[in-house]
Motif scaffolding. Structure first.
Motif, short mmCIF file in Angstrom:
data_model
loop_
_atom_site.label_atom_id
_atom_site.label_comp_id
_atom_site.label_asym_id
_atom_site.label_seq_id
_atom_site.Cartn_x
_atom_site.Cartn_y
_atom_site.Cartn_z
N HIS A 1 0.83 -1.21 0.00
CA HIS A 1 0.00 0.00 0.00
C HIS A 1 0.86 1.26 0.00
O HIS A 1 0.56 2.23 -0.69
CB HIS A 1 -0.96 0.00 1.19
CG HIS A 1 -2.02 -1.04 1.10
ND1 HIS A 1 -2.92 -1.11 0.05
CD2 HIS A 1 -2.32 -2.08 1.92
CE1 HIS A 1 -3.72 -2.14 0.24
NE2 HIS A 1 -3.38 -2.75 1.36
N ARG A 2 1.96 1.24 0.77
CA ARG A 2 2.87 2.38 0.79
C ARG A 2 3.52 2.57 -0.58
O ARG A 2 3.62 3.69 -1.08
CB ARG A 2 3.95 2.18 1.87
CG ARG A 2 4.85 3.40 2.03
CD ARG A 2 5.80 3.26 3.20
NE ARG A 2 6.75 2.18 3.03
CZ ARG A 2 7.86 2.25 2.31
NH1 ARG A 2 8.17 3.35 1.66
NH2 ARG A 2 8.66 1.21 2.22
N LEU A 3 3.96 1.47 -1.21
CA LEU A 3 4.58 1.56 -2.53
C LEU A 3 3.58 2.11 -3.55
O LEU A 3 3.96 2.86 -4.45
CB LEU A 3 5.11 0.19 -2.97
CG LEU A 3 6.26 -0.37 -2.13
CD1 LEU A 3 6.63 -1.77 -2.60
CD2 LEU A 3 7.47 0.55 -2.14
N ARG A 4 2.34 1.76 -3.39
CA ARG A 4 1.30 2.28 -4.29
C ARG A 4 1.11 3.78 -4.08
O ARG A 4 1.02 4.55 -5.04
CB ARG A 4 -0.01 1.53 -4.05
CG ARG A 4 -1.07 1.89 -5.05
CD ARG A 4 -2.26 0.98 -4.91
NE ARG A 4 -3.45 1.79 -5.08
CZ ARG A 4 -4.56 1.62 -4.44
NH1 ARG A 4 -4.68 0.67 -3.55
NH2 ARG A 4 -5.58 2.38 -4.66
N ARG A 5 1.06 4.20 -2.81
CA ARG A 5 0.91 5.64 -2.52
C ARG A 5 2.08 6.45 -3.06
O ARG A 5 1.91 7.59 -3.49
CB ARG A 5 0.80 5.86 -1.00
CG ARG A 5 -0.59 5.69 -0.44
CD ARG A 5 -0.75 6.24 0.97
NE ARG A 5 0.37 5.95 1.87
CZ ARG A 5 0.52 4.85 2.60
NH1 ARG A 5 -0.39 3.88 2.51
NH2 ARG A 5 1.55 4.68 3.40
N LEU A 6 3.28 5.85 -3.03
CA LEU A 6 4.47 6.53 -3.54
C LEU A 6 4.53 6.55 -5.07
O LEU A 6 5.38 7.22 -5.66
CB LEU A 6 5.74 5.85 -3.00
CG LEU A 6 6.00 6.03 -1.51
CD1 LEU A 6 7.13 5.10 -1.06
CD2 LEU A 6 6.35 7.48 -1.20
N TYR B 1 -3.31 -7.70 -8.38
CA TYR B 1 -1.98 -7.83 -8.98
C TYR B 1 -1.25 -6.50 -8.86
O TYR B 1 -1.85 -5.43 -9.00
CB TYR B 1 -2.09 -8.24 -10.45
CG TYR B 1 -2.38 -9.71 -10.62
CD1 TYR B 1 -1.35 -10.60 -10.93
CD2 TYR B 1 -3.65 -10.21 -10.44
CE1 TYR B 1 -1.59 -11.94 -11.07
CE2 TYR B 1 -3.91 -11.57 -10.58
CZ TYR B 1 -2.88 -12.43 -10.89
OH TYR B 1 -3.13 -13.77 -11.02
N TYR B 2 0.04 -6.60 -8.61
CA TYR B 2 0.91 -5.43 -8.44
C TYR B 2 1.92 -5.42 -9.58
O TYR B 2 2.49 -6.45 -9.92
CB TYR B 2 1.63 -5.48 -7.10
CG TYR B 2 0.67 -5.47 -5.94
CD1 TYR B 2 0.32 -4.28 -5.32
CD2 TYR B 2 0.10 -6.65 -5.47
CE1 TYR B 2 -0.58 -4.26 -4.27
CE2 TYR B 2 -0.80 -6.64 -4.42
CZ TYR B 2 -1.14 -5.45 -3.82
OH TYR B 2 -2.03 -5.43 -2.78
N GLU B 3 2.15 -4.20 -10.13
CA GLU B 3 3.11 -4.05 -11.21
C GLU B 3 3.98 -2.83 -10.92
O GLU B 3 3.47 -1.78 -10.50
CB GLU B 3 2.38 -3.87 -12.54
CG GLU B 3 3.29 -3.82 -13.73
CD GLU B 3 2.52 -3.83 -15.05
OE1 GLU B 3 3.18 -3.84 -16.10
OE2 GLU B 3 1.28 -3.80 -15.04
N ILE B 4 5.27 -2.96 -11.13
CA ILE B 4 6.20 -1.86 -10.87
C ILE B 4 6.03 -0.79 -11.94
O ILE B 4 5.77 -1.09 -13.11
CB ILE B 4 7.66 -2.38 -10.79
CG1 ILE B 4 8.59 -1.31 -10.20
CG2 ILE B 4 8.13 -2.87 -12.14
CD1 ILE B 4 9.97 -1.84 -9.84
N THR B 5 6.15 0.47 -11.53
CA THR B 5 6.05 1.61 -12.46
C THR B 5 7.46 2.09 -12.82
O THR B 5 8.45 1.61 -12.26
CB THR B 5 5.29 2.78 -11.80
OG1 THR B 5 6.06 3.24 -10.68
CG2 THR B 5 3.90 2.38 -11.36
N ASP B 6 7.53 3.05 -13.72
CA ASP B 6 8.83 3.65 -14.05
C ASP B 6 9.45 4.30 -12.82
O ASP B 6 10.66 4.20 -12.60
CB ASP B 6 8.69 4.67 -15.18
CG ASP B 6 8.40 4.01 -16.52
OD1 ASP B 6 8.64 2.79 -16.66
OD2 ASP B 6 7.93 4.72 -17.44
N ASP B 7 8.63 4.98 -12.00
CA ASP B 7 9.15 5.57 -10.76
C ASP B 7 9.65 4.47 -9.82
O ASP B 7 10.65 4.65 -9.12
CB ASP B 7 8.08 6.40 -10.06
CG ASP B 7 7.83 7.74 -10.73
OD1 ASP B 7 8.63 8.14 -11.60
OD2 ASP B 7 6.82 8.39 -10.39
#
Length: 119
Positions: A54-59, A77-83
């Protein structure tokens, strides 16, 4: 071996981001991958993983999407972003520095590393 909670906490973000850099995943699969990568030494719980996700999503480091696979129940499902990839690259640089410093310190004068358990 019991890994100190501060070390587990410090390594959690780069570990999850690295797992997601391998490809999108869902909670239970991430927990399984952490266990696999650590040879069973890291046993994370849902109570540790989901607040981190949840923290990684908020960031803005991960995005999420609810899906129901044909063979199972609905999962997020979780996917990494460019950030998230940029944050992972920075974490890798920092951990490389820490790892190098620890290795040098543990080798000590003369460059001899004591066997595990002798430290």
């Amino acid at each position: 071996m019991q890994i100190d909670k501060d070390l587990v906490a410090a390594s959690a973000t780069p570990l999850v981001l690295a797992i997601l850099a391998e490809g999108e995943s869902y909670g239970y699969a991430i927990l399984r991958r952490v266990r696999e990568l650590s040879g069973g030494e890291l046993e994370w719980t849902d109570g540790m993983l989901y607040p981190l996700l949840h923290r990684l999503r908020r960031l803005g480091y991960v995005t999420t999407e609810w899906r129901t696979p044909p063979e199972g129940r609905r999962r997020r499902y979780y996917e990494i972003t460019d950030d998230g990839r940029a944050a992972l690259a920075e974490q890798r640089r920092q951990w490389a520095t820490v790892t190098r410093a620890l290795g040098d310190a543990w080798r000590g004068p003369g460059g001899l590393m004591p066997a595990l358990g002798e430290v």
